[in-house]
Write a protein that holds these residues in place. Structure first.
Motif, PDB file in Angstrom:
ATOM      1  N   GLN A 128    -118.024  41.952 -29.548  1.00  0.00           N
ATOM      2  CA  GLN A 128    -117.890  41.353 -30.880  1.00  0.00           C
ATOM      3  C   GLN A 128    -116.861  40.228 -30.880  1.00  0.00           C
ATOM      4  O   GLN A 128    -117.056  39.182 -31.509  1.00  0.00           O
ATOM      5  CB  GLN A 128    -117.489  42.431 -31.891  1.00  0.00           C
ATOM      6  N   ARG A 129    -115.764  40.453 -30.166  1.00  0.00           N
ATOM      7  CA  ARG A 129    -114.712  39.432 -30.106  1.00  0.00           C
ATOM      8  C   ARG A 129    -115.217  38.168 -29.411  1.00  0.00           C
ATOM      9  O   ARG A 129    -114.926  37.052 -29.846  1.00  0.00           O
ATOM     10  CB  ARG A 129    -113.485  40.003 -29.378  1.00  0.00           C
TER      11      ARG A 129
ATOM     12  N   ARG B 184    -118.432  37.256 -29.194  1.00  0.00           N
ATOM     13  CA  ARG B 184    -119.421  36.666 -30.106  1.00  0.00           C
ATOM     14  C   ARG B 184    -118.736  35.873 -31.220  1.00  0.00           C
ATOM     15  O   ARG B 184    -119.149  34.756 -31.553  1.00  0.00           O
ATOM     16  CB  ARG B 184    -120.287  37.798 -30.686  1.00  0.00           C
ATOM     17  N   ASP B 185    -117.691  36.454 -31.808  1.00  0.00           N
ATOM     18  CA  ASP B 185    -116.988  35.781 -32.898  1.00  0.00           C
ATOM     19  C   ASP B 185    -116.358  34.473 -32.434  1.00  0.00           C
ATOM     20  O   ASP B 185    -116.314  33.489 -33.183  1.00  0.00           O
ATOM     21  CB  ASP B 185    -115.898  36.697 -33.465  1.00  0.00           C
TER      22      ASP B 185
ATOM     23  N   HIS C  12    -119.081  31.863 -32.194  1.00  0.00           N
ATOM     24  CA  HIS C  12    -119.451  31.436 -33.552  1.00  0.00           C
ATOM     25  C   HIS C  12    -118.408  30.471 -34.106  1.00  0.00           C
ATOM     26  O   HIS C  12    -118.749  29.429 -34.675  1.00  0.00           O
ATOM     27  CB  HIS C  12    -119.592  32.658 -34.449  1.00  0.00           C
ATOM     28  N   ARG C  13    -117.137  30.811 -33.935  1.00  0.00           N
ATOM     29  CA  ARG C  13    -116.053  29.939 -34.420  1.00  0.00           C
ATOM     30  C   ARG C  13    -116.138  28.563 -33.764  1.00  0.00           C
ATOM     31  O   ARG C  13    -116.028  27.529 -34.435  1.00  0.00           O
ATOM     32  CB  ARG C  13    -114.698  30.572 -34.099  1.00  0.00           C
TER      33      ARG C  13
ATOM     34  N   GLU D  41    -124.772  45.103 -35.895  1.00  0.00           N
ATOM     35  CA  GLU D  41    -124.005  44.976 -34.653  1.00  0.00           C
ATOM     36  C   GLU D  41    -124.719  45.683 -33.499  1.00  0.00           C
ATOM     37  O   GLU D  41    -124.081  46.309 -32.640  1.00  0.00           O
ATOM     38  CB  GLU D  41    -122.577  45.528 -34.825  1.00  0.00           C
TER      39      GLU D  41
ATOM     40  N   ASP E 227    -108.969  42.195 -36.903  1.00  0.00           N
ATOM     41  CA  ASP E 227    -110.109  42.025 -36.012  1.00  0.00           C
ATOM     42  C   ASP E 227    -110.538  43.403 -35.535  1.00  0.00           C
ATOM     43  O   ASP E 227    -109.839  44.033 -34.740  1.00  0.00           O
ATOM     44  CB  ASP E 227    -109.751  41.131 -34.823  1.00  0.00           C
TER      45      ASP E 227
ATOM     46  N   ASP F 242    -125.709  35.180 -29.567  1.00  0.00           N
ATOM     47  CA  ASP F 242    -125.460  35.566 -30.960  1.00  0.00           C
ATOM     48  C   ASP F 242    -126.798  35.518 -31.704  1.00  0.00           C
ATOM     49  O   ASP F 242    -127.303  34.446 -32.031  1.00  0.00           O
ATOM     50  CB  ASP F 242    -124.451  34.610 -31.596  1.00  0.00           C
TER      51      ASP F 242
ATOM     52  N   LYS G 249    -126.058  40.508 -35.961  1.00  0.00           N
ATOM     53  CA  LYS G 249    -124.948  40.657 -36.910  1.00  0.00           C
ATOM     54  C   LYS G 249    -125.133  41.809 -37.887  1.00  0.00           C
ATOM     55  O   LYS G 249    -124.176  42.484 -38.255  1.00  0.00           O
ATOM     56  CB  LYS G 249    -124.756  39.364 -37.697  1.00  0.00           C
TER      57      LYS G 249
END
Length: 605
Positions: free
Chosen positions: A527-528, A530-531, A534-535, A503, A261, A472, A500
């Motif tokens: 970013q963490r 945002r990810d 998304h997940r 970034e 990551d 996002d 994305k």
């Protein structure tokens, strides 16, 4: 262009195997490497520097002095390289961070009456140190498990077998009472031998010996002793069963996987023997963004097995490594037998590698959460406040994302981070109701209205406003979110978006991206988050698609519940066969009246 100082070192390099050491202007070792040809390898760093990675370019710019050691072979160079990396821990080498000091089980075998204990330090004192055990809790569990089966003493008394009375541990069967002469030296040494064998994973040998002893005791009519041995066997088998993995894997292998990551990586290793998990460790690698998985694996194998107590016959990886042959020769020499390195591509082997990678991901999440809760996280959030020109430090950040396929099963997600740590109990998901076509902006607008339209409610889960909203998407998503928030009276909440492609971080009314360095902790945090949003969105979207895929045309017909639907499908096999059936055929199914049968056929067309 190479300066004259470096050129003088390069001209002295031999065409032989060995290691090279780079030092900076202060004399500090900043990198250690190995080569089959020192002359060619070291010179390669200074050719076409502009085509190298940022990390390599930074390394070259800091080199002030070059040292080298010639070795008799490349394998000897590999060993020496690993030793020097362990000694100097250079900044530009890949370094393992285990995030803990490992406990060991110590059996003091040099003593006439060996003791068993837990320790975090190893000494060259002739004792047996079995480990490295991943946690203090695991060490304590192992210690208690062993002492329950083979009750070695844990005291430090000088024994002569003439004590007047034993301690409490003798009465509760946690010690065999050597202090009062209740056990002979030979019998006690047999306990020690079996304890060490059990700790080293040789359960089959211990079970075989105990079975023979139990059968002998039973034949001699020593039923109490036979029952005691039976209990020992049951305890050992219960632990073996609890450590089994749900895959049929024969033999002994170490399985290594990587999760990544941003600038962090977690390397996890499972030691497996005949489908039993014998050992499990993980290591964190920082500054990993410029490294390939192959480089990370090679560096890990060299550092880990340099001090490993046991090397298995097989090592399984998720990707091939360049120095596979050389490392196999090195490890085979240490083991005294063949070591193979392979990448499983199917079957139980592939599933086991995937299992290790998934566990590495979970461990990386745990590490990041712990790191986020440390004091330096507040510094990151404070820096974010300054960079984004916020009025307050964003202790609570909410992130939003949309997931759909051509407008179908569209969902929105909301995740919450407080002081850099995820708070899953505050997560929310939204099934899109008002948009039936592909329009991410409209969907984002709906989610924001539904979330912030409740911000003045009494319910705490909605009334707490974030210090920052993270969307996002690009400028279009940002505009849609901000417009919706203003419409429901939440326009004073700071909102940004993260695109994305590059970034980039966008803010309302500012045409250019925010000045965040691509390698900064501040961007990594965003970013963490945002990810994670998304997940969470993708997971919910897949759940809805899966549920929809299982729906039947019968579900929308009034009067046809789950029981009647099941009965109809059981009789006709499918909805297609049902469409061609007659009313009389349908009425043969229990609960289907003629009028309901006609309605079913009409609605099915």
């Amino acid at each position: 262009m190479v300066n004259s100082n470096i050129e003088s070192y390069l001209n002295l390099l031999p065409h032989k195997p060995g290691i090279y050491i780079f030092r900076d202007q202060t004399g500090k070792v900043i990198y250690v490497g190995k080569a089959s040809n020192l002359y060619n390898r070291v010179r390669s760093y200074f050719k076409q520097i502009h085509n190298t990675s940022d990390k390599t370019a930074q390394l070259v710019n800091n080199i002030d002095k070059i040292e080298y050691v010639v070795t008799e072979s490349e394998i000897a160079a590999l060993l020496l390289e690993s030793q020097q990396i362990k000694k100097y821990r250079p900044f530009f080498n890949i370094l393992l961070k285990d995030d803990k000091s490992f406990p060991y089980i110590k059996v003091d075998v040099k003593n006439d009456w060996p003791t068993i204990s837990i320790t975090r330090r190893r000494y060259n004192d002739g004792a047996k140190y079995i480990g490295r055990i991943p946690s203090a809790w695991s060490a304590r569990q192992t210690y208690e498990y062993i002492r329950k089966i083979f009750p070695l003493r844990s005291c430090n008394k000088v024994l002569d077998g003439k004590a007047s009375r034993p301690c409490l541990k003798f009465h509760i069967k946690r010690c065999q009472g050597p202090c009062i002469g209740a056990i002979s030296t030979d019998d006690y040494q047999l306990l020690v031998k079996r304890t060490v064998a059990l700790l080293e994973g040789k359960e089959d040998q211990v079970i075989r010996d105990l079975k023979i002893e139990m059968e002998g005791a039973s034949a001699r009519l020593e039923f109490e002793k036979a029952a005691q041995i039976r209990n020992q066997l049951q305890a050992i088998k219960a632990v073996i069963e609890s450590n089994k993995i749900p895959l049929n894997i024969r033999g002994e292998q170490d399985v290594i996987g990587i999760a990544r990551d941003q600038d962090l990586a977690c390397i996890r290793i499972f030691s497996v023997k005949d489908s039993r998990l014998m050992h499990d460790e993980h290591f964190i690698v920082e500054r990993a963004s410029g490294e390939t998985d192959e480089n990370l694996l090679e560096s890990f194998i060299k550092q880990y097995y340099l001090s490993a107590e046991h090397i298995p016959g097989q090592i399984w990886l998720h990707t091939p490594i360049d120095e596979s042959q050389l490392i196999k020769q090195w490890l085979s020499g240490i083991r005294g037998g063949q070591v193979t390195i392979r990448v499983p591509h199917k079957g139980a082997g592939l599933r086991l590698v995937q299992m290790v990678i998934e566990n590495a991901k979970q461990q990386l999440d745990i590490y990041q959460s712990r790191k986020a809760s440390r004091p330096e996280s507040l510094k990151v959030l404070t820096n974010l406040k300054e960079i984004l020109k916020l009025e307050q430090v964003p202790h609570r950040i909410e992130a939003y994302d949309i997931s759909n396929i051509q407008g179908t099963s569209a969902v929105g997600s909301m995740v919450v981070f407080e002081n850099g740590v995820s708070k899953p109990s505050y997560y929310r998901r939204f099934k899109i109701r008002q948009v039936d076509h592909t329009d991410d902006y409209a969907m984002m607008s709906e989610v924001m209205r539904r979330r912030f339209g409740k911000h003045d409610a009494d319910d705490k889960k909605w009334s707490v406003l974030p210090g920052l909203v993270l969307i996002d998407g690009g400028k279009g998503h940002l505009k849609a979110a901000l417009t919706a928030m203003k419409a429901v009276g939440a326009g004073n909440v700071p909102v940004i978006s993260i695109a994305k492609e590059n970034e980039d971080i966008f803010q309302p009314g500012i045409p250019h991206p925010a000045p965040l360095d691509k390698s900064s902790e501040e961007l990594h945090l965003l970013q963490r988050i945002r990810d994670e949003s998304h997940r969470f969105a993708v997971t919910y979207h897949r759940q809805l698609r899966s549920k929809k895929g299982k729906e039947s045309a019968l579900d929308s017909i009034s009067g046809v519940g789950p029981a009647r639907k099941k009965a109809l499908i059981r009789k006709f096999g499918s909805v297609s066969n049902l469409r061609t059936a007659a009313v009389e055929d349908l009425t043969e199914v229990k609960g289907i009246t003629p009028s309901l049968a006609r309605r079913i056929l009409e609605e099915l067309g």
